[in-house]
Design a protein around this motif. Structure first.
Motif, mmCIF file in Angstrom:
data_model
loop_
_atom_site.group_PDB
_atom_site.id
_atom_site.type_symbol
_atom_site.label_atom_id
_atom_site.label_comp_id
_atom_site.label_asym_id
_atom_site.label_seq_id
_atom_site.Cartn_x
_atom_site.Cartn_y
_atom_site.Cartn_z
ATOM 1 N N ALA A 29 44.906 95.339 -22.774
ATOM 2 C CA ALA A 29 45.266 96.706 -23.144
ATOM 3 C C ALA A 29 44.214 97.721 -22.712
ATOM 4 O O ALA A 29 44.345 98.907 -23.002
ATOM 5 C CB ALA A 29 45.468 96.788 -24.657
ATOM 6 N N SER A 30 43.175 97.260 -22.028
ATOM 7 C CA SER A 30 42.052 98.129 -21.631
ATOM 8 C C SER A 30 41.481 98.866 -22.844
ATOM 9 O O SER A 30 41.124 100.042 -22.758
ATOM 10 C CB SER A 30 42.494 99.117 -20.558
ATOM 11 N N ALA A 31 41.411 98.173 -23.956
ATOM 12 C CA ALA A 31 40.888 98.747 -25.201
ATOM 13 C C ALA A 31 39.394 98.457 -25.285
ATOM 14 O O ALA A 31 38.940 97.647 -26.093
ATOM 15 C CB ALA A 31 41.640 98.177 -26.392
ATOM 16 N N ASN A 32 38.632 99.134 -24.442
ATOM 17 C CA ASN A 32 37.206 98.853 -24.358
ATOM 18 C C ASN A 32 36.454 99.155 -25.645
ATOM 19 O O ASN A 32 35.459 98.495 -25.944
ATOM 20 C CB ASN A 32 36.580 99.589 -23.181
ATOM 21 N N TRP A 33 36.908 100.147 -26.433
ATOM 22 C CA TRP A 33 36.211 100.406 -27.708
ATOM 23 C C TRP A 33 36.378 99.228 -28.652
ATOM 24 O O TRP A 33 35.446 98.869 -29.371
ATOM 25 C CB TRP A 33 36.715 101.690 -28.359
ATOM 26 N N LEU A 34 37.550 98.632 -28.639
ATOM 27 C CA LEU A 34 37.761 97.447 -29.465
ATOM 28 C C LEU A 34 36.876 96.307 -28.969
ATOM 29 O O LEU A 34 36.258 95.603 -29.769
ATOM 30 C CB LEU A 34 39.236 97.030 -29.455
ATOM 31 N N LEU A 35 36.795 96.137 -27.653
ATOM 32 C CA LEU A 35 35.908 95.108 -27.099
ATOM 33 C C LEU A 35 34.455 95.369 -27.477
ATOM 34 O O LEU A 35 33.728 94.454 -27.876
ATOM 35 C CB LEU A 35 36.044 95.046 -25.577
ATOM 36 N N PHE A 36 34.014 96.620 -27.343
ATOM 37 C CA PHE A 36 32.652 96.983 -27.745
ATOM 38 C C PHE A 36 32.388 96.503 -29.170
ATOM 39 O O PHE A 36 31.401 95.849 -29.461
ATOM 40 C CB PHE A 36 32.520 98.512 -27.724
ATOM 41 N N THR A 37 33.313 96.864 -30.053
ATOM 42 C CA THR A 37 33.152 96.552 -31.465
ATOM 43 C C THR A 37 33.177 95.053 -31.718
ATOM 44 O O THR A 37 32.339 94.524 -32.457
ATOM 45 C CB THR A 37 34.242 97.266 -32.284
#
Length: 143
Positions: A29-37
């Motif tokens: 999903a290109s949810a990089n903020w979720l990955l960061f977290t």
């Protein structure tokens, strides 16, 4: 929690899916903020449960994420905390493995935390003191 492996964010911590599935879905999903977290908190939990190798693996995945996220306000806060935790983890790994590369990475990260302590003393000075104590302990200075 009730997870089989408490050092993984799994089980009751993420009740509907495993950490790997959650990370895979965030990547799709290109949810990089979720990955960061996810990477940051997985690193923190792994460190707390003394799984230094997993903590380092998660920290390096975090660092490898899109650089543009590091320059936003939210990214700055998370990256600053990661620098501290990566330093602490590197120093712990250096103590265990006696490999100089980890001591070097710890000291490189400590320099970044030193700058943060200068710019934001109320948030980072105490963290820098802890890192300096860890480094001194690794060097054999027990006072």
């Amino acid at each position: 929690g009730h997870a089989e492996w408490p050092n993984l964010l799994d089980g009751d911590a993420i009740p509907d899916e495993s950490l790997e599935r959650c990370i895979s879905n965030a990547k799709l999903a290109s949810a990089n903020w979720l990955l960061f977290t996810l990477y940051y908190f997985q690193m923190l939990v792994a460190y707390l449960f003394d799984d230094i190798e997993l903590a380092i693996k998660m920290g390096e995945k975090y660092i490898d994420l899109d650089e543009s996220l590091h320059h936003s306000r939210k990214g700055f806060v998370l990256l600053s905390e990661l620098k501290f935790l990566y330093c602490l983890t590197s120093l712990a790994h250096a103590r265990r493995t006696k490999e100089g590369i980890w001591e070097k990475r710890g000291h490189e990260s400590m320099e970044r935390v030193r700058k943060l302590a200068k710019d934001y003393p109320s948030s980072y000075q105490h963290k820098l003191l802890l890192l300096e104590a860890e480094s001194a302990f690794n060097a054999g200075n027990k006072c």
